[in-house]
Scaffold this motif. Sequence first.
Motif, PDB file in Angstrom:
ATOM      1  N   MET A 133       0.755  -0.857  -0.001  1.00  0.00           N
ATOM      2  CA  MET A 133       0.203  -0.471   0.069  1.00  0.00           C
ATOM      3  C   MET A 133       1.210   1.361   0.159  1.00  0.00           C
ATOM      4  N   ALA A 134       1.164   1.515   0.585  1.00  0.00           N
ATOM      5  CA  ALA A 134       3.318   2.207   1.254  1.00  0.00           C
ATOM      6  C   ALA A 134       3.118   2.626  -0.641  1.00  0.00           C
ATOM      7  N   ILE A 135       4.187   1.534  -0.491  1.00  0.00           N
ATOM      8  CA  ILE A 135       4.880   1.621  -2.664  1.00  0.00           C
ATOM      9  C   ILE A 135       4.065   1.416  -3.529  1.00  0.00           C
ATOM     10  N   SER A 136       3.037   1.071  -3.941  1.00  0.00           N
ATOM     11  CA  SER A 136       1.830   0.566  -5.409  1.00  0.00           C
ATOM     12  C   SER A 136       1.036   1.115  -4.975  1.00  0.00           C
ATOM     13  N   ASP A 137       0.519   0.385  -4.191  1.00  0.00           N
ATOM     14  CA  ASP A 137      -0.983  -0.010  -4.052  1.00  0.00           C
ATOM     15  C   ASP A 137      -2.066   1.442  -3.317  1.00  0.00           C
ATOM     16  N   GLY A 138      -2.012   2.364  -2.844  1.00  0.00           N
ATOM     17  CA  GLY A 138      -2.376   2.951  -1.711  1.00  0.00           C
ATOM     18  C   GLY A 138      -2.629   4.235  -2.853  1.00  0.00           C
ATOM     19  N   ASP A 139      -3.577   4.936  -2.120  1.00  0.00           N
ATOM     20  CA  ASP A 139      -3.615   6.714  -2.290  1.00  0.00           C
ATOM     21  C   ASP A 139      -2.465   7.124  -2.005  1.00  0.00           C
ATOM     22  N   SER A 140      -2.110   7.945  -3.342  1.00  0.00           N
ATOM     23  CA  SER A 140      -0.772   9.023  -2.943  1.00  0.00           C
ATOM     24  C   SER A 140       0.251   7.424  -2.581  1.00  0.00           C
ATOM     25  N   ASN A 141       0.579   6.722  -3.166  1.00  0.00           N
ATOM     26  CA  ASN A 141       1.774   6.028  -2.642  1.00  0.00           C
ATOM     27  C   ASN A 141       3.242   6.750  -3.112  1.00  0.00           C
ATOM     28  N   ALA A 142       3.860   5.485  -3.014  1.00  0.00           N
ATOM     29  CA  ALA A 142       5.500   6.405  -3.488  1.00  0.00           C
ATOM     30  C   ALA A 142       5.397   6.501  -4.801  1.00  0.00           C
ATOM     31  N   LEU A 143       4.933   5.401  -5.243  1.00  0.00           N
ATOM     32  CA  LEU A 143       4.922   5.356  -7.188  1.00  0.00           C
ATOM     33  C   LEU A 143       4.857   6.366  -7.803  1.00  0.00           C
ATOM     34  N   GLN A 144       3.859   7.050  -6.711  1.00  0.00           N
ATOM     35  CA  GLN A 144       3.109   8.286  -7.610  1.00  0.00           C
ATOM     36  C   GLN A 144       3.609   9.352  -6.971  1.00  0.00           C
ATOM     37  N   LEU A 145       3.633   9.221  -6.302  1.00  0.00           N
ATOM     38  CA  LEU A 145       4.430  10.443  -5.588  1.00  0.00           C
ATOM     39  C   LEU A 145       6.003  10.816  -6.212  1.00  0.00           C
ATOM     40  N   ILE A 146       6.538   9.344  -7.090  1.00  0.00           N
ATOM     41  CA  ILE A 146       8.381  10.141  -7.241  1.00  0.00           C
ATOM     42  C   ILE A 146       7.637  10.339  -8.997  1.00  0.00           C
ATOM     43  N   GLY A 147       6.625   9.758  -8.992  1.00  0.00           N
ATOM     44  CA  GLY A 147       6.112  10.337 -10.629  1.00  0.00           C
ATOM     45  C   GLY A 147       6.171  11.647 -10.831  1.00  0.00           C
ATOM     46  N   ALA A 148       4.599  11.995 -10.160  1.00  0.00           N
ATOM     47  CA  ALA A 148       5.172  13.736  -9.592  1.00  0.00           C
ATOM     48  C   ALA A 148       6.402  13.902  -9.507  1.00  0.00           C
ATOM     49  N   ALA A 149       6.786  14.065  -8.900  1.00  0.00           N
ATOM     50  CA  ALA A 149       8.416  14.818  -8.460  1.00  0.00           C
ATOM     51  C   ALA A 149       9.314  14.910  -9.732  1.00  0.00           C
ATOM     52  N   THR A 150       8.517  13.524 -10.709  1.00  0.00           N
ATOM     53  CA  THR A 150      10.366  13.106 -11.626  1.00  0.00           C
ATOM     54  C   THR A 150       9.458  14.408 -12.305  1.00  0.00           C
TER      55      THR A 150
ATOM     56  N   LEU B 252      18.441  15.131 -12.111  1.00  0.00           N
ATOM     57  CA  LEU B 252      17.437  14.197 -11.092  1.00  0.00           C
ATOM     58  C   LEU B 252      16.463  13.561 -12.020  1.00  0.00           C
ATOM     59  N   PRO B 253      15.812  14.103 -12.662  1.00  0.00           N
ATOM     60  CA  PRO B 253      14.443  12.774 -12.964  1.00  0.00           C
ATOM     61  C   PRO B 253      15.361  11.318 -13.524  1.00  0.00           C
ATOM     62  N   GLU B 254      16.385  11.099 -13.628  1.00  0.00           N
ATOM     63  CA  GLU B 254      17.174   9.934 -14.859  1.00  0.00           C
ATOM     64  C   GLU B 254      17.392   9.170 -13.296  1.00  0.00           C
ATOM     65  N   ARG B 255      17.905  10.359 -11.566  1.00  0.00           N
ATOM     66  CA  ARG B 255      17.333   9.546 -10.309  1.00  0.00           C
ATOM     67  C   ARG B 255      16.669   8.929 -10.331  1.00  0.00           C
ATOM     68  N   LEU B 256      15.609   9.756 -10.591  1.00  0.00           N
ATOM     69  CA  LEU B 256      14.303   9.390  -9.508  1.00  0.00           C
ATOM     70  C   LEU B 256      13.584   8.414 -10.225  1.00  0.00           C
ATOM     71  N   GLU B 257      14.045   8.333 -11.533  1.00  0.00           N
ATOM     72  CA  GLU B 257      13.726   6.845 -12.768  1.00  0.00           C
ATOM     73  C   GLU B 257      14.211   5.620 -11.890  1.00  0.00           C
ATOM     74  N   SER B 258      15.755   6.084 -11.918  1.00  0.00           N
ATOM     75  CA  SER B 258      16.701   4.747 -10.772  1.00  0.00           C
ATOM     76  C   SER B 258      15.468   4.256  -9.776  1.00  0.00           C
ATOM     77  N   VAL B 259      15.246   5.219  -8.615  1.00  0.00           N
ATOM     78  CA  VAL B 259      14.253   4.927  -7.459  1.00  0.00           C
ATOM     79  C   VAL B 259      13.642   4.958  -7.869  1.00  0.00           C
ATOM     80  N   ARG B 260      12.570   5.124  -9.100  1.00  0.00           N
ATOM     81  CA  ARG B 260      11.220   4.428  -9.323  1.00  0.00           C
ATOM     82  C   ARG B 260      10.944   2.757 -10.155  1.00  0.00           C
ATOM     83  N   ILE B 261      12.253   2.973 -10.087  1.00  0.00           N
ATOM     84  CA  ILE B 261      12.457   0.923 -11.044  1.00  0.00           C
ATOM     85  C   ILE B 261      12.256  -0.082 -10.184  1.00  0.00           C
ATOM     86  N   GLU B 262      13.502   0.480  -9.122  1.00  0.00           N
ATOM     87  CA  GLU B 262      13.421   0.117  -7.874  1.00  0.00           C
ATOM     88  C   GLU B 262      12.416   0.084  -6.676  1.00  0.00           C
ATOM     89  N   LEU B 263      11.597   0.512  -6.374  1.00  0.00           N
ATOM     90  CA  LEU B 263      10.506   0.243  -5.561  1.00  0.00           C
ATOM     91  C   LEU B 263       9.711  -0.074  -6.728  1.00  0.00           C
TER      92      LEU B 263
END
Length: 555
Positions: A233-250, A266-277
Amino acid sequence: MLRTLQISNYALIEKLNLDFEPGFNIITGETGAGKSIMLGALSLILGERADTKSLRNPEQKAIIEARFTSPWNSALLQYCRENDIEWFDDECIVRREISPNSRSRAFINDSPVTLEHLQNVAKHLVDIHSQHQNQLLASPHFQLQIIDSIAGNSSLLNEYLLQYNSYRKALRKFHETRKAIQQAASDQEYTRFLLTQLEELAPQPGEQIQLERQRELLANVSEVKEHINNALMAISDGDSNALQLIGAATSHTEELAGVLTEAEQLPERLESVRIELQDIAETLSSFDSALSADPDELEAVENRLNRIYELEHRHNVESTESLIEIKKKLSGQLSQIENSEETLQELEKEARGARALARNTAKEITRKRNDAAKLFAGKLLETASPLGMQNLRVEIAIEPAELSATGADTVEFKFAFNKNQPLMPVNAGASGGEISRLMLSIKTIIASYMQLPTIIFDEVDTGVSGKIADQMGRMMSEISNRIQVMAITHLPQVAAKGNAHYKVYKFDDEQATHTSVKKLLPDERIDEIAVMLSGSIVDETARAASISLLKQSVK
């Protein structure tokens, strides 16, 4: 030979330095003057037990140092080489120190050595024969040592002892193995039962730890799944999950990169974090899919663990690795029982072979002992006869015995001192004077065989007088032609035959009583022997008798 002796802070001796001469050295002194103190100090050089009670000043250490000069016997040189003991060709300095704290230290040529090394070296340098050693003549062990000295059995006995110890070791192994096999055979059915249990269990290395982890997981599936779901839920399934927030940050950093050069990465680095998450989320999902609350699987794990725990408790161990080792041991025991006949036959063969080797060497020792016994008996009759023992008869019996550390013989000395007297052990029919004369004769004979540089006789002439005393003095004087002899004596006939004469005496000062020793000048020696002849009064008659005795004794 013993060249110098230095003693400090020992008993009544504060400090003493003595130089001895080759040949025949005489030591005299009144009873209680301290002759025994000198012998006690020398005994420490031989490795005797030290006692802090002997310290004159209890706050300082006692030091006894003896300097010996060559020649040395070959056995001594070999011993020192084999044990890495510092050695010089021309002299050997042996020192013993006794500290107030009861510690004792030994040195050979200024190098520290063990007390055992000191004892083994010193016995090749000097032999002290005191009155109480006369009792040794009745000892079978001492009698055997005499015969072996005459036979020159030292090297052969060392070889035999190694063989005998090998035989005893092989025999002990045979008996221990046979006992173990017998015990195992009586427990064979139970051993097989235990082995069958372990074979059925078939424990694997690390299995217990792995099963305990699996049981922990299966017993807590619901709680584990809850943690997984919360993480998803915190990473991908919940509202305002980490993946969504990283997308917005990107998106924001992409806009920022257009106007700020430093933000281009910075966008490239955030993409790496998104892939890892995203990968973490997929891994958690796979965990979740694999987990199920299966009661049958949990029961199977519990049953397996309980069986492991049961056998661990039975064998008093705590791991499957230990069970595996026990399984191997039990298997070996059963295999040993099955092959016990061959095993015992092989061990028995080894023991018999070792015994045969030792017995062959023992036979050679026996042969040499028999030859030596005949030679020694003849020499003893020849040596003792001038000491008033013309009727002496000697029988030295070498009898077979079981193998022991000294060979396969027992030795018994029997003597008859008078006509028509039956042969008997020395302690059954000999007077003190006869034993003294016998021991002097024996020491005379074995001195050359033992190759000792120095021999010390402590009142070996006790119990004799007159012509016999004179003859004993001559005998010691003859020995001194080959080795250094020191004689502590009360007999003027013996004292007159020495090459050098030392007097032990006591004196008092304001603080204490002291013991000292001085080498007598010719006139002093005349007076000393005169005192020994007549008592405390020294007149011209006594001096004349002393001079006459000294002249008669000139070699």
